[in-house]
Enzyme design. Structure first.
Site: not given
Length: 311
Positions: A48, A173
């Site tokens: 990201h 994550e």
């Protein structure tokens, strides 16, 4: 965001023993590996773009700003952290690069499928890099997409469908402890990304986030299960928008037979909005394994007779 070092050991988790697919890349003695093309696919992993939590940890030099303290994690301003203005620009810059990067016989890079973590910052990154997604259930020939402006394909009026953007919990994550790694409910996130496919999310609320950090072993196991799911897909060119620690737990399990510089390039921590391309090859031993949905581990304690009689 700074991460604690991920140490790979020779002792493997019990769930991964005797599974050559996860830990070898082919016979190393010749210096080459040959695989059937039908068992390979190209995967472009993208971390990201810059989030507000990245800025906060860089400014303080510690992850302590990401702890919830005495308040619920959802009340923390960095919970499920969004992209900064710089992060949005990073995503748009990568999009411009891909529009000029030749691939698959085209003058630009097009993807059959984009897989995205359900956290807000990855969804925002995917939108910045890939634009709209193809509506869930819509075939390519009804999409009406066009090639990037200025390309020969655009001048020729060639139709290029937008990729499906599918949300998968497996590539989120490493969860727990830090508020940025919790997510909002799907009911909150999905309306912001109406052309993303959230149908494969089986939990509305974040049932995984807790004060305790997900273990290295659990994250490694989840990473391999995600590769197993990717391998089951029919698409051949796939982008995955995910996170730095998850990527370290993916790539840290591979590369022992590579020369040092290649192993470093594979396993090093990814920068914000960095794209790392690999070829995923199945050795043919995972296809028969059932792909089970990701669920939090749980323990049900049965009260003894004395406790039961008191309740």
């Amino acid at each position: 965001m700074p991460q604690s070092s991920f140490l790979k050991t020779k002792q493997l988790p019990a769930a991964m023993l005797d599974d050559g697919f996860e830990y070898t890349l082919g016979p190393p003695s010749s210096g080459f590996s040959i695989f059937l093309a039908s068992r390979t696919k190209k995967v472009h992993f993208i971390r990201h773009a810059e989030g507000h939590h990245n800025v906060a940890t860089a400014e303080t030099g510690t992850n302590s700003c990401l702890l919830r303290g005495d308040k619920p994690a959802k009340d923390h301003p960095l919970y499920d952290s969004r992209l900064t203005k710089k992060g949005i620009q990073q995503a748009e810059s990568l999009r411009n690069v891909l529009e000029k990067r030749s691939s698959g016989g085209r003058s630009f890079t097009a993807f059959d499928l984009v897989v995205c973590s359900p956290l807000t910052r990855t969804c925002e990154t995917a939108r910045g890099v890939f634009g709209r997604g193809r509506k869930p259930g819509q075939p390519k020939f009804l999409d009406g997409g066009v090639a990037p402006a200025g390309t020969p394909e655009h001048k020729a009026g060639i139709s290029i469908a937008a990729p499906r953007i599918v949300i998968r919990e497996e590539c989120r994550e490493r969860y727990g402890q830090y508020v940025c790694d919790g997510r909002r409910s799907i009911a909150e996130i999905a309306p912001e990304f109406p052309d993303f496919d959230f149908s494969e999310c089986i939990h509305n609320d974040d049932v995984f986030y807790a004060d305790e950090r997900e273990s290295d072993e659990a994250c490694c196991d989840r990473a391999v299960k995600f590769l197993q799911w990717l391998n089951s897909r029919p698409e051949k060119c796939i982008a995955v928008v995910t996170h730095s620690s998850f990527l370290r737990h993916v790539f840290g399990q591979f590369g022992d037979t590579l020369k040092d510089e290649d192993r470093f390039d594979l396993q090093r921590m990814a920068g914000n909005c960095e794209l790392r391309s690999v070829v995923l090859c199945s050795h043919g031993i995972k296809e028969s394994h059932e792909i089970t949905p990701l669920n939090p581990s749980s323990t049900i304690r049965v009260p003894d007779k004395e406790e039961a009689s008191e309740s």
